[in-house]
Motif scaffolding. Structure first.
Motif, PDB file in Angstrom:
ATOM      1  N   ALA A  44       0.851  -1.187   0.000  1.00 50.93           N
ATOM      2  CA  ALA A  44       0.000   0.000   0.000  1.00 50.93           C
ATOM      3  C   ALA A  44       0.889   1.239   0.000  1.00 50.93           C
ATOM      4  O   ALA A  44       2.002   1.223   0.521  1.00 50.93           O
ATOM      5  N   THR A  53      -4.498   1.226  -1.514  1.00 53.60           N
ATOM      6  CA  THR A  53      -4.917   1.228  -0.118  1.00 53.60           C
ATOM      7  C   THR A  53      -4.795  -0.178   0.461  1.00 53.60           C
ATOM      8  O   THR A  53      -4.922  -1.165  -0.260  1.00 53.60           O
ATOM      9  N   PRO A  54      -4.538  -0.269   1.783  1.00 53.54           N
ATOM     10  CA  PRO A  54      -4.439  -1.592   2.391  1.00 53.54           C
ATOM     11  C   PRO A  54      -5.775  -2.310   2.349  1.00 53.54           C
ATOM     12  O   PRO A  54      -6.826  -1.676   2.236  1.00 53.54           O
ATOM     13  N   ASN A  61      -3.107   5.675  -5.877  1.00 55.43           N
ATOM     14  CA  ASN A  61      -2.821   5.147  -4.543  1.00 55.43           C
ATOM     15  C   ASN A  61      -3.233   3.685  -4.470  1.00 55.43           C
ATOM     16  O   ASN A  61      -4.183   3.266  -5.133  1.00 55.43           O
ATOM     17  N   VAL A 119      -2.768  -1.297   8.266  1.00 53.46           N
ATOM     18  CA  VAL A 119      -4.114  -0.805   7.951  1.00 53.46           C
ATOM     19  C   VAL A 119      -4.267   0.554   8.631  1.00 53.46           C
ATOM     20  O   VAL A 119      -4.694   0.657   9.776  1.00 53.46           O
ATOM     21  N   THR A 120      -3.884   1.599   7.898  1.00 48.32           N
ATOM     22  CA  THR A 120      -3.781   2.939   8.468  1.00 48.32           C
ATOM     23  C   THR A 120      -5.120   3.536   8.897  1.00 48.32           C
ATOM     24  O   THR A 120      -5.151   4.390   9.766  1.00 48.32           O
ATOM     25  N   GLY A 121      -6.220   3.093   8.334  1.00 54.80           N
ATOM     26  CA  GLY A 121      -7.527   3.630   8.696  1.00 54.80           C
ATOM     27  C   GLY A 121      -8.232   2.843   9.779  1.00 54.80           C
ATOM     28  O   GLY A 121      -9.399   3.083  10.066  1.00 54.80           O
ATOM     29  N   THR A 130       1.051   5.765  -1.532  1.00 53.89           N
ATOM     30  CA  THR A 130       0.451   6.878  -2.263  1.00 53.89           C
ATOM     31  C   THR A 130       1.394   7.350  -3.363  1.00 53.89           C
ATOM     32  O   THR A 130       2.595   7.120  -3.323  1.00 53.89           O
ATOM     33  N   ASN A 178       0.477  -5.186   4.936  1.00 47.90           N
ATOM     34  CA  ASN A 178       0.402  -3.729   4.931  1.00 47.90           C
ATOM     35  C   ASN A 178      -0.208  -3.268   6.251  1.00 47.90           C
ATOM     36  O   ASN A 178      -1.109  -3.917   6.783  1.00 47.90           O
ATOM     37  N   ASN A 189      -2.819   5.697  12.767  1.00 48.89           N
ATOM     38  CA  ASN A 189      -2.468   5.095  11.477  1.00 48.89           C
ATOM     39  C   ASN A 189      -2.185   3.596  11.569  1.00 48.89           C
ATOM     40  O   ASN A 189      -1.240   3.091  10.972  1.00 48.89           O
TER      41      ASN A 189
END
Length: 168
Positions: free
Chosen positions: A33, A58-59, A56, A96-98, A35, A94, A131
């Protein structure tokens, strides 16, 4: 340090109007993942180079927890330093930033009878979950010395157990 995998080159038939399609066994994938990725196409043995628009990756959905900073040997009643850290990761490792579900840390069953003190729930609200990384910066064990392990849990994710560490 992402890695691009998949089709390397495609011969474009005249009927395709110059459009190369990477699918099936030639499908492309990126393993991390991130940007602001771009893809670059070289045409006519590199005589023409064309870059894609920024995109981007995303995870995926959270699948597991990982201790990235293990608890270290500590003196009874002192803070565990460096702070213990647990990451929330997807199936491809990855972060999981969200991720927004609390991460909770506790003594592993079978550890000595000491008491784990400090902030044991990392959340977005208390700024200990940022994050996809849960940081436990004020943990300490009181009452009993011995060899301990910690257990991190979060929602429906499987729990993860730390390495053993001594409280002296």
């Amino acid at each position: 340090n992402a890695k691009l995998s998949g089709g390397a080159s495609v011969q474009v038939p005249a009927a395709a109007a110059g459009v190369a399609t990477f699918q099936g066994p030639q499908a492309l994938s990126i393993d991390s993942a991130g940007t602001n990725y771009t893809l670059t196409a070289n045409i006519n043995a590199g005589a023409i180079t064309k870059g894609s628009a920024l995109f981007n990756i995303t995870p995926g959905a959270a699948t597991h927890l990982v201790f990235t900073v293990q608890p270290s040997p500590t003196i009874l009643g002192a803070f565990i330093i460096p702070p213990v850290k647990v990451q929330v990761r997807d199936a491809l490792e990855n972060i999981v930033t969200g991720y927004a579900t609390n991460v909770v840390i506790a003594k592993e069953p079978g550890s000595p009878a000491g008491t784990l003190n400090g902030t044991t729930t990392a959340s977005i609200a208390n700024l200990h979950l940022v994050n996809g990384v849960a940081t436990f910066d004020d943990l300490r064990i009181t009452v009993t010395t011995g060899s301990y392990r910690l257990r991190a849990t979060s929602g429906a994710l499987p729990f993860v157990t730390s390495n053993a560490f001594n409280i002296n």
